[in-house]
Design a protein around this motif. Structure first.
Motif, short mmCIF file in Angstrom:
data_model
loop_
_atom_site.label_atom_id
_atom_site.label_comp_id
_atom_site.label_asym_id
_atom_site.label_seq_id
_atom_site.Cartn_x
_atom_site.Cartn_y
_atom_site.Cartn_z
N PHE A 136 -0.11 4.45 -14.79
CA PHE A 136 -1.12 3.51 -14.32
C PHE A 136 -0.75 2.08 -14.70
O PHE A 136 -0.83 1.16 -13.88
N LEU A 137 -0.32 1.88 -15.96
CA LEU A 137 0.02 0.53 -16.42
C LEU A 137 1.23 -0.01 -15.68
O LEU A 137 1.27 -1.16 -15.28
N PHE A 138 2.22 0.87 -15.50
CA PHE A 138 3.44 0.48 -14.77
C PHE A 138 3.07 -0.03 -13.37
O PHE A 138 3.52 -1.08 -12.92
N LEU A 139 2.18 0.73 -12.72
CA LEU A 139 1.76 0.37 -11.37
C LEU A 139 0.97 -0.93 -11.38
O LEU A 139 1.16 -1.79 -10.51
N LEU A 140 0.11 -1.08 -12.36
CA LEU A 140 -0.72 -2.27 -12.45
C LEU A 140 0.14 -3.51 -12.60
O LEU A 140 -0.03 -4.51 -11.89
N VAL A 141 1.13 -3.44 -13.51
CA VAL A 141 1.99 -4.60 -13.76
C VAL A 141 2.81 -4.92 -12.51
O VAL A 141 2.86 -6.07 -12.05
N SER A 142 3.43 -3.88 -11.91
CA SER A 142 4.26 -4.20 -10.74
C SER A 142 3.40 -4.64 -9.57
O SER A 142 3.82 -5.50 -8.79
N LEU A 151 0.83 -1.21 0.00
CA LEU A 151 0.00 0.00 0.00
C LEU A 151 0.85 1.25 0.00
O LEU A 151 0.60 2.20 -0.75
N ARG A 152 1.89 1.27 0.85
CA ARG A 152 2.72 2.48 0.93
C ARG A 152 3.45 2.72 -0.38
O ARG A 152 3.55 3.85 -0.84
N ALA A 153 3.98 1.65 -1.01
CA ALA A 153 4.70 1.83 -2.27
C ALA A 153 3.76 2.41 -3.32
O ALA A 153 4.11 3.36 -4.03
N TYR A 185 -7.72 1.58 -4.78
CA TYR A 185 -6.49 2.03 -4.15
C TYR A 185 -5.37 2.28 -5.15
O TYR A 185 -4.44 3.01 -4.90
N MET A 186 -5.45 1.57 -6.29
CA MET A 186 -4.35 1.64 -7.25
C MET A 186 -4.37 2.94 -8.07
O MET A 186 -3.38 3.30 -8.67
N PHE A 187 -5.54 3.60 -8.14
CA PHE A 187 -5.65 4.78 -9.00
C PHE A 187 -5.05 5.99 -8.30
O PHE A 187 -5.46 6.34 -7.20
N SER A 188 -4.11 6.61 -8.97
CA SER A 188 -3.53 7.82 -8.40
C SER A 188 -4.52 8.97 -8.54
O SER A 188 -5.18 9.09 -9.57
N PRO A 189 -4.64 9.82 -7.51
CA PRO A 189 -5.51 10.99 -7.65
C PRO A 189 -5.17 11.79 -8.91
O PRO A 189 -6.08 12.28 -9.58
#
Lengths: 315, 293
Positions: free
Chosen positions: A293-299, A241-243, B132-136
């Motif tokens: 967003f995609l980078f975050l989704l994959v990682s 969550l923090r990352a 939670y994954m979506f950045s503001p």
């Protein structure tokens, strides 16, 4: 009497039977269940799913913000993004910010949780401070630290200069500003780790420690064999969550430095904002946002697959 | 005889090392607590004491308390400044709207999740947590043009909707898990006595969810009261914007406002979080317990 009970009976009957549309059987539980979650799903669609779809669409167009006429350009925005030097720079700096602040928050946060959990007196003062730093608006944290780092009247500034750590305005220092932003955001966000861990610590039954004490375990052994395995799952979740939150963090960096000096603190969210609103390239800004967003989704998927925190938390 | 001596020496050596160990342990524990209180408390103390100084008192040099000559409360008059007052009013309206929306919607959805057994229920709830994954910033940039087209830019409704959606996933989970702990038999006995499903929900369930409602409203409050990103982008007009982006603009545009005034208004804005932190911490920790599930 009859008039009084009839509507109740009818609603009860509908309630138990449900109905069917064509081949689809809809039980009453399905009907009422989906009806109750509908407002949430509607909000979620409006604020999360539609914007993501819209951003994908916009990223395929050339959209000057002041004169919104959409010109289809295919993937050229993405090509441009990957060719930008400042994109790769911001990705690197975003990584530094994410990893640095997550590590500090994790260390300080878990330490703080263990201390609060063991304190017999005065824990109320410390936990009030922890909750305050969690609930206080980010802009207040920014104002406090900007004041304390002020080159004329700031107390931290005076201390740092006296000790010879920095000269001039700390956040205007190209090599030190990233470290300063990481430390200031850790002041604000360590509390989340603390509260998350503390909640887990307090749910460990006392009888475990009593049993360990009877068989002569030391404090360290109790920590290693009872506490640590129990909070390990929560720690894996909280790292995730923090990352994610720190990778997405825009507000505190923008308030402290606006990505400067130069581009020393320009992370990916900052770049997405400046491309959109300062450079007026709405399509390009959306392309940055989608890449993020995609980078975050994959990682995220990779992390969840290999660390699998949800299984740990079941205990 | 020998066993007695063994146990005797064992006891003594244990006691000595235990004493040393417990002294070191106590030192570490209270030392840590002192360091942490200092780090967390100092910025707040510094803000608070400087809010009561005159402008000259701050410029004269660093002091740890306002002296008799530099003490003043007139810095707090900044909230009567029409611009700052407007920001605060906007923040109040938006925060109230978000808290009410979150409470109502999370109660209904939480009740549905706890009491109805519908298809894909758990999957839907998990899907919400993906929020939670979506950045503001990733959401706010597209929302800017969408709201512009719909005419919701600079409107309270637009910001309230966005912030409610952000607070919603966790609020729904908390309410779901909380209502699950209320025995179903209580509701059933109300139905037997002739109450409708709605009456049962209103008179039996809702009063008992008070702790979860308190936790939800404080978390929603924290998100709405502290939000910068959404308000900064979706409320571009100076008249419409909330306190965080507003004071940020003021800070960068006005040389007339001094540090003491900024500290005074910051102190006022952080009072509600301080009070919640002190009085409602057990409810909030309960909320985190469910979050960790």
């Amino acid at each position: 009497m009859a008039i009084d009970t009839e509507p109740v009976d009818r609603s009860r009957r509908f309630f138990e039977d449900g109905f069917s549309i064509g081949r689809f059987e809809i039980t009453s539980d399905d009907f009422w269940g989906w009806l109750t979650i509908l407002p949430v799903l509607a909000l979620y669609t409006l604020i999360a799913l539609i914007p993501i779809g819209f951003a994908i669409l916009a990223s395929l167009h050339n959209v000057p913000l002041l004169n919104p006429e959409w010109e289809f350009v295919g993937l050229s925005n993405y090509v441009e993004v990957f060719q930008l030097d400042r994109f790769w720079g911001s990705m690197w700096r975003g990584g530094v910010f994410m990893v640095g602040s997550t590590i500090i928050q994790l260390a300080v946060g878990v330490w703080m949780a263990l201390v609060i959990n063991k304190l017999t007196r005065g824990s109320r003062l410390l936990s009030t401070l922890v909750f305050t730093s969690y609930l206080i608006p980010t802009i207040i944290v920014t104002m406090m630290f900007l004041f304390m780092l002020d080159p004329y009247d700031g107390v931290l500034h005076a201390a740092g200069v006296r000790l010879g750590i920095w000269e001039g305005f700390l956040l205007g220092n190209t090599s030190l500003s990233m470290g300063a932003v990481i430390l200031i955001s850790s002041w604000k966000f360590s509390a989340f780790v603390t509260l998350f861990t503390l909640a887990q610590l307090q749910s460990i039954p006392d009888r475990f420690y009593e049993a360990a004490k009877v068989s002569g375990a030391t404090t360290w052994e109790m920590f290693r064999d009872i506490t640590l395995p129990r909070i390990f799952g929560a720690i894996l979740v909280v790292i995730f969550l923090r990352a994610v939150f720190m990778f997405n963090k825009y507000d505190i960096i923008w308030q402290l430095t606006q990505g400067g000096p130069g581009s020393a603190t320009t992370t990916m969210p900052i770049l997405a904002y400046t491309e959109t609103f300062d450079a007026n390239a709405y399509g390009l800004g959306n392309a940055v946002a989608i890449v993020m967003f995609l980078f975050l989704l994959v990682s995220g998927i990779l992390y969840l697959k290999y660390a699998n925190p949800s299984q740990e938390v079941q205990t | 005889m020998s066993t007695e001596r063994d146990s005797d020496t064992f006891g003594r050596s244990f006691r000595i090392s235990h004493t040393y160990r417990s002294v070191a342990y106590k030192l570490g524990l209270y030392g840590s607590a002192a360091v942490l209180v200092a780090i967390l408390g100092f910025p707040i103390y510094w803000m608070a004491q400087n809010a009561f100084k005159t402008r000259l008192g701050i410029q004269e040099g660093i002091t740890f308390l306002p002296s008799a000559e530099t003490f003043t409360v007139e810095q707090f008059e900044i909230i009567f400044n029409p611009t700052v007052g407007r920001y605060l009013l906007n923040s109040f309206i938006v925060t109230a709207g978000v808290v009410i929306t979150v409470i109502v919607v999370s109660l209904i959805a939480g009740y549905g999740l706890a009491r109805f057994d519908y298809k894909h229920k758990v999957k839907t709830a998990r899907f919400l947590l993906l929020g939670y994954m979506f950045s503001p910033i990733v959401l706010a940039i597209p929302l800017y043009l969408i709201w512009d087209t719909l005419g919701l830019l600079n409107r309270y409704v637009g910001l309230i909707l966005a912030l409610s959606a952000v607070s919603m996933p966790f609020a729904v989970w908390l309410m779901w898990k909380y209502i699950q702990t209320i025995p179903e038999s209580m509701e059933e006995s109300a139905w037997v006595a002739g109450a409708s499903r709605w009456r049962g929900f209103r008179d039996v369930i809702v009063p008992q969810t008070k702790p979860a409602m308190i936790a939800n409203s404080v978390f929603a409050f924290a998100i709405a009261w502290g939000d910068f990103t959404f308000a900064h982008i979706l409320m571009p007009d100076n008249e419409a914007t909330t306190f965080p982006p507003g004071i940020f603009r003021l800070f960068h545009s006005s040389w007339e406002t001094g540090w003491a005034e900024f500290m005074a208004v910051s102190l006022l804005v952080s009072l509600p979080p301080l009070l919640f932190a002190f009085f409602l911490q057990s409810y909030l920790l309960q909320g985190f317990k469910i979050r960790a599930l």
